[in-house]
Design a protein around this motif. Structure first.
Motif, PDB file in Angstrom:
ATOM      1  N   ASP A 267       0.971  -1.295   0.019  1.00 57.19           N
ATOM      2  CA  ASP A 267      -0.005   0.037   0.037  1.00 57.19           C
ATOM      3  C   ASP A 267       0.933   1.137   0.045  1.00 57.19           C
ATOM      4  OD1 ASP A 267      -2.329  -1.522   0.092  1.00 57.19           O
ATOM      5  OD2 ASP A 267      -2.585  -1.267   2.221  1.00 57.19           O
ATOM      6  N   GLN A 268       1.884   1.186   0.862  1.00 54.93           N
ATOM      7  CA  GLN A 268       2.889   2.399   1.030  1.00 54.93           C
ATOM      8  C   GLN A 268       3.412   2.594  -0.567  1.00 54.93           C
ATOM      9  OE1 GLN A 268       3.033   4.562   3.256  1.00 54.93           O
ATOM     10  NE2 GLN A 268       1.447   3.628   4.601  1.00 54.93           N
ATOM     11  N   ILE A 269       4.009   1.567  -1.171  1.00 54.71           N
ATOM     12  CA  ILE A 269       4.611   1.737  -2.464  1.00 54.71           C
ATOM     13  C   ILE A 269       3.688   2.017  -3.515  1.00 54.71           C
ATOM     14  CG2 ILE A 269       5.756   0.560  -4.384  1.00 54.71           C
ATOM     15  CD1 ILE A 269       7.182  -1.340  -2.211  1.00 54.71           C
ATOM     16  N   TYR A 270       2.484   1.595  -3.389  1.00 58.82           N
ATOM     17  CA  TYR A 270       1.538   2.415  -4.365  1.00 58.82           C
ATOM     18  C   TYR A 270       1.260   3.701  -3.969  1.00 58.82           C
ATOM     19  CZ  TYR A 270      -3.375   3.969  -5.848  1.00 58.82           C
ATOM     20  OH  TYR A 270      -4.160   4.655  -6.369  1.00 58.82           O
ATOM     21  N   LYS A 271       0.981   4.081  -2.758  1.00 56.81           N
ATOM     22  CA  LYS A 271       0.971   5.588  -2.499  1.00 56.81           C
ATOM     23  C   LYS A 271       2.550   6.457  -3.074  1.00 56.81           C
ATOM     24  CE  LYS A 271       2.163   7.133   1.517  1.00 56.81           C
ATOM     25  NZ  LYS A 271       1.835   7.290   2.882  1.00 56.81           N
ATOM     26  N   LEU A 272       3.358   5.846  -2.723  1.00 60.84           N
ATOM     27  CA  LEU A 272       4.562   6.404  -3.522  1.00 60.84           C
ATOM     28  C   LEU A 272       4.832   6.558  -5.075  1.00 60.84           C
ATOM     29  CD1 LEU A 272       7.697   7.374  -3.179  1.00 60.84           C
ATOM     30  CD2 LEU A 272       8.474   5.023  -3.033  1.00 60.84           C
ATOM     31  N   MET A 273       4.037   5.367  -5.710  1.00 64.74           N
ATOM     32  CA  MET A 273       4.124   5.850  -7.139  1.00 64.74           C
ATOM     33  C   MET A 273       3.001   6.740  -7.479  1.00 64.74           C
ATOM     34  SD  MET A 273       5.026   1.886  -8.050  1.00 64.74           S
ATOM     35  CE  MET A 273       5.213   2.234  -9.851  1.00 64.74           C
ATOM     36  N   SER A 274       1.854   6.605  -6.646  1.00 65.52           N
ATOM     37  CA  SER A 274       0.882   7.783  -7.009  1.00 65.52           C
ATOM     38  C   SER A 274       1.309   9.129  -6.992  1.00 65.52           C
ATOM     39  CB  SER A 274      -0.548   7.541  -5.903  1.00 65.52           C
ATOM     40  OG  SER A 274      -0.276   8.012  -4.744  1.00 65.52           O
ATOM     41  N   VAL A 275       2.443   9.448  -6.384  1.00 64.23           N
ATOM     42  CA  VAL A 275       2.820  10.751  -6.138  1.00 64.23           C
ATOM     43  C   VAL A 275       3.117  11.232  -7.627  1.00 64.23           C
ATOM     44  CG1 VAL A 275       4.399  12.431  -5.225  1.00 64.23           C
ATOM     45  CG2 VAL A 275       3.299  10.755  -3.594  1.00 64.23           C
ATOM     46  N   ASN A 276       3.678  10.327  -8.396  1.00 64.52           N
ATOM     47  CA  ASN A 276       4.017  10.701  -9.840  1.00 64.52           C
ATOM     48  C   ASN A 276       2.910  10.144 -10.811  1.00 64.52           C
ATOM     49  OD1 ASN A 276       5.897  11.513 -11.472  1.00 64.52           O
ATOM     50  ND2 ASN A 276       7.086   9.601 -11.994  1.00 64.52           N
ATOM     51  N   LEU A 277       1.717   9.928 -10.303  1.00 61.31           N
ATOM     52  CA  LEU A 277       0.529   9.615 -10.984  1.00 61.31           C
ATOM     53  C   LEU A 277       0.769   8.281 -11.773  1.00 61.31           C
ATOM     54  CD1 LEU A 277      -0.113  13.284 -12.051  1.00 61.31           C
ATOM     55  CD2 LEU A 277      -1.514  11.797 -10.480  1.00 61.31           C
ATOM     56  N   CYS A 278       1.583   7.976 -12.873  1.00 63.09           N
ATOM     57  CA  CYS A 278       1.503   6.748 -13.460  1.00 63.09           C
ATOM     58  C   CYS A 278       2.651   6.625 -14.290  1.00 63.09           C
ATOM     59  CB  CYS A 278       0.082   6.244 -14.280  1.00 63.09           C
ATOM     60  SG  CYS A 278      -0.104   7.689 -15.542  1.00 63.09           S
ATOM     61  N   SER A 279       3.093   5.717 -14.587  1.00 63.12           N
ATOM     62  CA  SER A 279       4.296   5.641 -15.892  1.00 63.12           C
ATOM     63  C   SER A 279       3.568   5.823 -17.181  1.00 63.12           C
ATOM     64  CB  SER A 279       5.098   4.345 -15.625  1.00 63.12           C
ATOM     65  OG  SER A 279       4.210   3.115 -15.991  1.00 63.12           O
ATOM     66  N   ASN A 280       4.525   6.152 -17.959  1.00 62.53           N
ATOM     67  CA  ASN A 280       4.038   6.387 -19.578  1.00 62.53           C
ATOM     68  C   ASN A 280       3.323   5.203 -20.097  1.00 62.53           C
ATOM     69  OD1 ASN A 280       5.593   5.828 -22.036  1.00 62.53           O
ATOM     70  ND2 ASN A 280       6.971   5.700 -20.442  1.00 62.53           N
ATOM     71  N   ILE A 281       2.109   5.571 -20.782  1.00 62.43           N
ATOM     72  CA  ILE A 281       1.479   4.574 -21.049  1.00 62.43           C
ATOM     73  C   ILE A 281       1.921   3.615 -22.230  1.00 62.43           C
ATOM     74  CG2 ILE A 281      -1.106   3.771 -21.815  1.00 62.43           C
ATOM     75  CD1 ILE A 281      -1.160   5.048 -18.903  1.00 62.43           C
ATOM     76  N   ASP A 282       2.585   4.504 -23.340  1.00 60.51           N
ATOM     77  CA  ASP A 282       3.199   3.899 -24.326  1.00 60.51           C
ATOM     78  C   ASP A 282       4.255   2.897 -23.793  1.00 60.51           C
ATOM     79  OD1 ASP A 282       1.876   5.195 -26.550  1.00 60.51           O
ATOM     80  OD2 ASP A 282       3.337   6.192 -27.220  1.00 60.51           O
ATOM     81  N   GLY A 283       4.948   3.335 -22.847  1.00 58.87           N
ATOM     82  CA  GLY A 283       5.809   2.388 -22.365  1.00 58.87           C
ATOM     83  C   GLY A 283       5.105   1.131 -21.721  1.00 58.87           C
ATOM     84  N   GLN A 284       3.886   1.222 -20.998  1.00 56.91           N
ATOM     85  CA  GLN A 284       3.264   0.309 -20.444  1.00 56.91           C
ATOM     86  C   GLN A 284       2.793  -0.782 -21.589  1.00 56.91           C
ATOM     87  OE1 GLN A 284      -0.005   1.312 -17.799  1.00 56.91           O
ATOM     88  NE2 GLN A 284       1.337   2.850 -16.690  1.00 56.91           N
ATOM     89  N   LEU A 285       2.286  -0.283 -22.651  1.00 55.19           N
ATOM     90  CA  LEU A 285       1.866  -1.011 -23.879  1.00 55.19           C
ATOM     91  C   LEU A 285       2.907  -1.756 -24.356  1.00 55.19           C
ATOM     92  CD1 LEU A 285      -0.690   0.999 -25.660  1.00 55.19           C
ATOM     93  CD2 LEU A 285      -1.017  -0.353 -23.939  1.00 55.19           C
ATOM     94  N   MET A 286       4.245  -1.217 -24.533  1.00 57.54           N
ATOM     95  CA  MET A 286       5.587  -1.987 -24.788  1.00 57.54           C
ATOM     96  C   MET A 286       5.641  -3.157 -23.695  1.00 57.54           C
ATOM     97  SD  MET A 286       7.693  -2.170 -27.243  1.00 57.54           S
ATOM     98  CE  MET A 286       7.545  -0.701 -28.321  1.00 57.54           C
ATOM     99  N   VAL A 287       5.591  -3.116 -22.578  1.00 59.50           N
ATOM    100  CA  VAL A 287       5.683  -4.115 -21.705  1.00 59.50           C
ATOM    101  C   VAL A 287       4.812  -5.190 -21.794  1.00 59.50           C
ATOM    102  CG1 VAL A 287       5.391  -4.669 -19.278  1.00 59.50           C
ATOM    103  CG2 VAL A 287       6.658  -2.779 -19.706  1.00 59.50           C
ATOM    104  N   GLY A 288       3.370  -4.396 -22.376  1.00 63.57           N
ATOM    105  CA  GLY A 288       2.404  -5.695 -22.891  1.00 63.57           C
ATOM    106  C   GLY A 288       3.049  -6.424 -23.936  1.00 63.57           C
ATOM    107  N   MET A 289       3.144  -5.562 -24.876  1.00 64.22           N
ATOM    108  CA  MET A 289       3.605  -6.409 -26.232  1.00 64.22           C
ATOM    109  C   MET A 289       4.829  -7.226 -26.132  1.00 64.22           C
ATOM    110  SD  MET A 289       2.495  -3.805 -28.896  1.00 64.22           S
ATOM    111  CE  MET A 289       3.110  -2.234 -27.840  1.00 64.22           C
TER     112      MET A 289
END
Lengths: 499, 499
Positions: free
Chosen positions: B341-363
């Motif tokens: 939960d704390q790590i989620y909160k830490l990451m939420s301060v930066n909102l999210c990672s870039n979505i194109d990069g996320q899709l690249m992880v998916g592919m």
């Protein structure tokens, strides 16, 4: 110091004895993380995610049929369309060879193809390669020219650092400024909680200066002096002042006089200015105009050439609204060269910001020009988005002011309203029983009743005894009426219950 | 403690008196930034940038006509082609409506269109909207299924956090682990300097464990025990152990026995494992196979279910090579829920990672399958890249071993060679006069003479009195011969001069 060390050794040896316990627990992780709070994505949002999942699963037991996320400035989830030119260029850059395919000529306008070729020819390895740790030089050049047009002052691409959105730029600036808990950063109250969270994460101290709700969230030098004096009396070293202009969550747009006052104050008190200017394109109020701190500082002449300034911008706001792209930049003004080298090194540890986000910064700052094939469509999208945001801001502020016990300053700029709610004593009592801040209690009830997600004022800071919530102005125009109707009904019911 | 406070107050008040001095100087910024070192983008690289600029301006005075960057694993700047399917999906997702245009059917294969539709339908707001702070659920699901196929153990998307490349994931993990300078992290020597840099930035202590160059960079339990004992004797609390597998810069691929030993050791000593597995697809040595720490840990059964593990992966390496995309993830295994939960909160301060990069992880984790329209081309690209990397690794290692006074272990995996160079006493003397580490001196001479950029071993750590450099294996096959020829000539000249 010896006692300190002895305590640490004791802790180390006691952990040795307690084998089998987890290394990481909420009690043993870095306490700065535990201290940090970020309400924009906090408990209410998690609760709303749960509702979204239930609705998606066909759950009919909720009193609403959809969740309306007004908690965060995220335009594209609320039907705002991306600027087409920008997306076309991204597509063309990303598919090797596409710019030369004949089919592509049928799909994409010639200026998008030309821009894509420009990036392809000037960015070694393209969007899939690590680039310079400060960002691609051609994009930084686009940003510098944009700032020159905006400010009528020179800008140097070497002072511009491209980042994954403005958030990491702010965080890296605070990491650079904060050495320990005696280093303090001035931040507005109310404020976007990135600042409080990042100051906590870096182990520094936040010193709040209150914006005056009675005077349209104005900021006066007496309050700044009070804040700094009080901090210094407590042994703090006030190193920087964060200013958010236009304001978040407060929406005010600073006047030239206000900005001059801030700059004079910071010069006098030896304070670095952190200028959060991500809403620079979002100004709606008649007679108001965005001015950058850089421009005002430079206009003030040589006497102010030692005032240090770091300013931030992002692709997430304005009419671009490309939040998920994580594009942003910071400009370092009057910052010592050795410090710039250190910041370069700091950024190099993460290699570079994402290149698609960098290109989005390039297109935001260097959009199609009159005469280009895409110009008309671009201008149409821009004007339609900004015009609509203005209408929505006006409508929401008016509606909130009509609610019992609610007053709401004008949204001069940015993307939010921040109404003040006078809560009845019984509601405050009920909140206490529920273990919540009164405005968090109000917002939770609103979510449970309407599906609308707003963020309690306590997540931003507020004058003691006052309560607020922040709502974005982003629901599409046809949905704004629904938001107003649902909020008004809920508010009346809430007041009836607790009056 | 009081003395400490008094000193700080003194510092605060002394700054008050010295108005007009800069807030930020190299002496007054966070000293952890000054301490951090990151040679992969350090002085040599800046020097090489200068050469690149000079060559671009037509400067003919240099003894080479191009700079060959072997300092960093950045395949796409060295002519590796991106996987086409992945790029096609990105383009289709980014241009609204493109998936339905008839022209698009002529350009893009049907499985790319289908995948794009899947992402469009499942990611609210698309690539331009902020997403979940842990990353898009559909992509995390793709990652979970990938890990299940790889490990034959269950994976839960709730334990997976998508990040802007592996670097911020490592940095956030260290931020979570490190409270002060008494918290120590075990890291290999030599090691990729992200670890040393991020430990320094977070104010923790690095405790090095030496890999044995004589035994193909093997790691033995005696050395781990020595490192931990020594650290504890110095009052340190050893919280985590970073393991890079396959190794960077060392290229070894850990055996099952080695991994079991590490897991047993970490359980016994209550140490969390940070498993850097970004090179998991880059294994070249006969008989070697990548095993994930998660798999080995789970295979060891219930007795090890309390061993905490955070593993990292990235789109930048393997045969994907999409560094500029900043796509990556971490999996939290056996980590306490409150910490997640704390790590989620830490990451939420930066909102999210870039979505194109996320899709690249998916592919990357869910590529075209046999029978899909794109499969053959995908498999051809994959096999060609991996086959070529292997040939290049073998060729470079062989060539380095033929140089006078140079020995070089096999590159079993990853993207680097790390030759050991025996430098003549005269060269060491000359380096001293130049104020450089001897291997930095050697690498600088190599750059000045050949345009080839490699990183001195001192940037990674090495056994005292030994000297190395790290070179990637990434120059295209036709350029490898050129690199070998230029390096050999330079080396012979250098040895002749200083022998």
């Amino acid at each position: 110091m010896l006692a300190h060390r002895a305590i640490k050794q004791l802790r180390a040896s006691s952990l040795l004895v307690h084998r089998g316990f987890a290394v990481l627990t909420a009690d043993t992780i870095n306490p700065n993380i535990v201290k940090a709070e970020y309400a924009v994505r906090g408990a209410l949002v998690l609760r709303s995610n749960d509702y979204t999942d239930r609705l998606a699963r066909g759950d009919k037991s909720l009193p609403f049929d959809k969740v309306i996320p007004c908690n965060i400035g995220n335009p594209l989830v609320l039907k705002q369309q991306p600027i087409e030119f920008h997306r076309q260029v991204l597509a063309l850059v990303n598919v090797p060879g596409l710019v030369d395919e004949s089919e592509a000529q049928k799909i994409f306008p010639p200026d998008a193809i030309a821009r894509a070729k420009f990036y392809i020819n000037n960015i070694v390895g393209g969007t899939g390669a690590y680039g310079h740790s400060k960002g691609s030089a051609v994009v930084r050049e686009e940003v510098a020219r944009f700032m020159e047009r905006r400010d009528s002052h020179s800008a140097d691409l070497e002072d511009i650092y491209l980042t994954d959105g403005a958030s990491p730029a702010v965080q890296n600036s605070l990491l650079t400024l904060i050495r320990d808990e005696y280093d303090a950063i001035l931040a507005p109250i109310p404020q976007y909680p990135l600042y409080s969270a990042a100051i906590a994460l870096n182990g520094g101290s936040l010193v709040g200066y209150y914006l005056s709700e009675e005077n349209a969230w104005d900021l006066d030098v007496k309050e700044l002096t009070r804040a700094v004096t009080q901090a210094r009396d407590a042994g703090k070293n006030v190193r920087a002042m964060a200013v958010i202009n236009p304001g978040n969550p407060t929406g005010q747009c600073l006047s030239l006089e206000n900005m001059k006052m801030i700059i004079k104050f910071c010069k006098e008190e030896n304070i670095l200015i952190l200028a959060d200017e991500v809403y620079q394109e979002n100004v709606y109020a008649e007679g108001k105009k965005f001015l950058s701190f850089k421009k005002v500082l430079r206009d003030m002449g040589k006497a102010y050439k030692d005032v240090e300034l770091i300013s931030f911008h992002s692709t997430s706001k304005g009419f671009t609204g490309e939040c998920g792209r994580r594009g942003g930049y910071m400009e370092l003004v009057n910052i010592d060269d050795s410090v710039k080298d250190q910041i370069y090194k700091l950024m190099s540890v993460n290699l570079c910001s994402n290149i698609d986000g960098q290109l989005m910064v390039g297109m935001m700052t260097n959009p199609p020009q009159r005469g280009d094939a895409s110009y008309e469509r671009y201008a149409e999208q821009r004007d339609s988005i900004l015009g609509s945001l203005k209408r929505r801001a006006v409508k929401l502020v008016k509606a909130f002011n009509e609610l019992e016990g609610v007053t709401c300053n004008e949204t001069e700029g940015a993307m939010y309203t921040f109404p003040n709610i006078t809560l009845p004593a019984k509601a405050i009592e009920a909140a206490k029983d529920a273990g919540m801040a009164p405005d968090a209690f109000y917002c939770t009830q609103m979510l449970d009743d309407t599906g609308i997600v707003v963020v309690p004022g306590s997540g931003f800071g507020q004058k003691e005894g006052t309560w607020h919530f922040r709502s974005t102005i982003l629901p599409p125009e046809e949905a704004v009426d629904e938001v107003i109707e649902k909020t008004s009904k809920f508010h009346a019911k809430f007041m009836d219950k607790y009056r």
